[in-house]
Design a protein around this motif. Structure first.
Motif, PDB file in Angstrom:
ATOM      1  N   LEU A 162       0.822  -1.204   0.000  1.00 14.69           N
ATOM      2  CA  LEU A 162       0.000   0.000   0.000  1.00 14.69           C
ATOM      3  C   LEU A 162       0.858   1.257   0.000  1.00 14.69           C
ATOM      4  O   LEU A 162       2.007   1.232   0.458  1.00 14.69           O
ATOM      5  CB  LEU A 162      -0.908   0.013   1.236  1.00 14.69           C
ATOM      6  CG  LEU A 162      -2.020  -1.033   1.301  1.00 14.69           C
ATOM      7  CD1 LEU A 162      -2.696  -0.997   2.660  1.00 14.69           C
ATOM      8  CD2 LEU A 162      -3.045  -0.815   0.190  1.00 14.69           C
ATOM      9  N   PRO A 163       0.315   2.371  -0.472  1.00 11.20           N
ATOM     10  CA  PRO A 163       1.019   3.655  -0.359  1.00 11.20           C
ATOM     11  C   PRO A 163       1.195   4.026   1.119  1.00 11.20           C
ATOM     12  O   PRO A 163       0.460   3.545   1.993  1.00 11.20           O
ATOM     13  CB  PRO A 163       0.085   4.644  -1.056  1.00 11.20           C
ATOM     14  CG  PRO A 163      -0.869   3.813  -1.840  1.00 11.20           C
ATOM     15  CD  PRO A 163      -1.000   2.495  -1.141  1.00 11.20           C
ATOM     16  N   PRO A 164       2.142   4.911   1.429  1.00  9.30           N
ATOM     17  CA  PRO A 164       2.363   5.292   2.826  1.00  9.30           C
ATOM     18  C   PRO A 164       1.250   6.129   3.429  1.00  9.30           C
ATOM     19  O   PRO A 164       1.104   6.197   4.648  1.00  9.30           O
ATOM     20  CB  PRO A 164       3.684   6.069   2.782  1.00  9.30           C
ATOM     21  CG  PRO A 164       3.790   6.550   1.363  1.00  9.30           C
ATOM     22  CD  PRO A 164       3.143   5.495   0.533  1.00  9.30           C
ATOM     23  N   SER A 165       0.463   6.793   2.589  1.00  9.29           N
ATOM     24  CA  SER A 165      -0.629   7.628   3.094  1.00  9.29           C
ATOM     25  C   SER A 165      -1.655   7.828   1.980  1.00  9.29           C
ATOM     26  O   SER A 165      -1.355   7.635   0.801  1.00  9.29           O
ATOM     27  CB  SER A 165      -0.111   8.995   3.555  1.00  9.29           C
ATOM     28  OG  SER A 165       0.339   9.756   2.442  1.00  9.29           O
ATOM     29  N   VAL A 166      -2.848   8.219   2.388  1.00 12.84           N
ATOM     30  CA  VAL A 166      -3.885   8.516   1.404  1.00 12.84           C
ATOM     31  C   VAL A 166      -3.467   9.697   0.536  1.00 12.84           C
ATOM     32  O   VAL A 166      -3.687   9.704  -0.683  1.00 12.84           O
ATOM     33  CB  VAL A 166      -5.228   8.803   2.106  1.00 12.84           C
ATOM     34  CG1 VAL A 166      -6.287   9.242   1.095  1.00 12.84           C
ATOM     35  CG2 VAL A 166      -5.715   7.568   2.856  1.00 12.84           C
ATOM     36  N   GLU A 167      -2.832  10.682   1.147  1.00 14.18           N
ATOM     37  CA  GLU A 167      -2.382  11.863   0.407  1.00 14.18           C
ATOM     38  C   GLU A 167      -1.371  11.468  -0.672  1.00 14.18           C
ATOM     39  O   GLU A 167      -1.449  11.934  -1.814  1.00 14.18           O
ATOM     40  CB  GLU A 167      -1.770  12.889   1.363  1.00 14.18           C
ATOM     41  CG  GLU A 167      -2.750  13.518   2.332  1.00 14.18           C
ATOM     42  CD  GLU A 167      -3.192  12.573   3.455  1.00 14.18           C
ATOM     43  OE1 GLU A 167      -4.279  12.808   4.031  1.00 14.18           O
ATOM     44  OE2 GLU A 167      -2.450  11.600   3.752  1.00 14.18           O
ATOM     45  N   PHE A 168      -0.434  10.608  -0.296  1.00 15.02           N
ATOM     46  CA  PHE A 168       0.561  10.134  -1.261  1.00 15.02           C
ATOM     47  C   PHE A 168      -0.128   9.402  -2.411  1.00 15.02           C
ATOM     48  O   PHE A 168       0.223   9.591  -3.587  1.00 15.02           O
ATOM     49  CB  PHE A 168       1.562   9.205  -0.567  1.00 15.02           C
ATOM     50  CG  PHE A 168       2.613   8.637  -1.476  1.00 15.02           C
ATOM     51  CD1 PHE A 168       3.836   9.268  -1.607  1.00 15.02           C
ATOM     52  CD2 PHE A 168       2.392   7.470  -2.204  1.00 15.02           C
ATOM     53  CE1 PHE A 168       4.820   8.752  -2.451  1.00 15.02           C
ATOM     54  CE2 PHE A 168       3.353   6.951  -3.049  1.00 15.02           C
ATOM     55  CZ  PHE A 168       4.571   7.596  -3.177  1.00 15.02           C
ATOM     56  N   ALA A 169      -1.105   8.563  -2.075  1.00 17.53           N
ATOM     57  CA  ALA A 169      -1.820   7.808  -3.108  1.00 17.53           C
ATOM     58  C   ALA A 169      -2.469   8.749  -4.115  1.00 17.53           C
ATOM     59  O   ALA A 169      -2.321   8.580  -5.332  1.00 17.53           O
ATOM     60  CB  ALA A 169      -2.865   6.908  -2.462  1.00 17.53           C
TER      61      ALA A 169
END
Length: 311
Positions: A183-190
């Protein structure tokens, strides 16, 4: 809610499994209780939704619940770490039942199983041959083999298998293990990187924030040992072998992981089942069903009478 951490031996593989036993209110060890095996998602652990949400809800209904960590994951044994082996995951369920039938307060004739996401498909697969399970429930079940052959391999399963083969050879010759973060490290990063699919973003929100994050819930996978996942099908032979009552609970807000589709498939294939039910939740998504109080309540409103009838 009373619970107890235990270990039991995975005799075939020579390591210990770690589990939480959740007890109903007013538990009396001299009585025998219907019992549920609760199976965590792919990349999860027993402390997350399998015990803290559904295990808790089932214990409140009067069930003894055994929520365990999969082999190679969480606090269970097995090396190398972060292996996701569907056949082993299914065998883990049988090992949990082996442990349960030796507990004096477990009614061995009233054992069922509930799994979430990948755990839901593992529960269904286990029930095909594990007839000690008298009823099974999949919460937003995902057939991991299908997902690996499709989205997780970028629709290039042969290319993925060739890469896994090359990496496993390299590791056998001394190279460092390749452990992939899922998974990405954060929703923002995604979102900043164009990863806008509902399931990807909601999974990241669950696993990478205080909402669901747990030390044992490592969203990682040992790449070189994932080959067998691509040839596995949770629902193979369900038309003939799924004789137990079966329920799939799915949300109609769909995402890339495909639980809505997989729930429909197991329902459609379970023609030999004594009672097959597909519960579709109109306004809820895959990860809402992990822990959103209202989504879980609606799901349990269907699960409670189903299990009461069959256990």
């Amino acid at each position: 809610m009373n619970n107890k951490k235990v270990t039991f031996r995975n005799a075939d593989m020579a390591w210990d499994m770690s589990a939480l036993i959740l007890f109903p209110q007013g538990f009396d060890k001299s009585k025998r209780y219907p019992t549920m095996i609760s199976v965590h998602p792919f990349g999860s652990c027993k402390e997350q939704t399998s015990s803290a949400v559904y295990g808790k809800a089932l214990a409140e209904l009067g069930y003894v619940v055994i929520a365990f960590d999969a082999s190679f994951q969480g606090e269970s044994g097995g090396v190398p770490r972060y292996v996701e082996d569907p056949s082993q995951r299914v065998e883990d369920i049988s090992r949990a039942i082996d442990y349960a039938v030796n507990l004096p307060y477990v009614d061995q004739d009233r054992i069922g199983a509930l799994g979430i996401c990948g755990g839901g498909a593992y529960v269904f697969s286990a029930a095909l041959t594990e007839k000690r399970l008298k009823a099974v429930v999949g919460i937003t079940p995902v057939n991991l083999g299908r997902l690996f052959r499709e989205g997780f391999s970028e629709y290039n399963p042969i290319g993925a298998l060739e890469s896994m083969a090359a990496q496993r050879t390299a590791e056998a010759q001394g190279a460092e293990l390749q452990v992939n973060e899922l998974l990405p490290p954060s929703v923002e990063f995604a979102r900043e990187n164009g990863l806008t699919d509902r399931d990807v973003c909601e999974a990241t929100d669950y696993y990478k924030t205080a909402r669901g994050q747990s030390e044992g819930g490592a969203t990682r996978m040992l790449f070189s040992h994932a080959q067998k996942t691509l040839s596995w099908d949770a629902f193979a032979f369900a038309e003939t072998l799924m004789t137990q009552p079966v329920m799939a609970v799915v949300g109609r807000k769909v995402g890339a992981f495909g639980a809505y589709r997989d729930g429909q498939e197991i329902y459609g294939k379970s023609v030999a089942s004594k009672d097959r039910q597909l519960v579709e939740l109109q306004d809820w998504s895959h990860y809402d069903l992990y822990d959103h109080p209202e989504a879980v309540r609606i799901a349990m409103d269907s699960i409670e009478p189903f299990l009461n009838k069959h256990l």
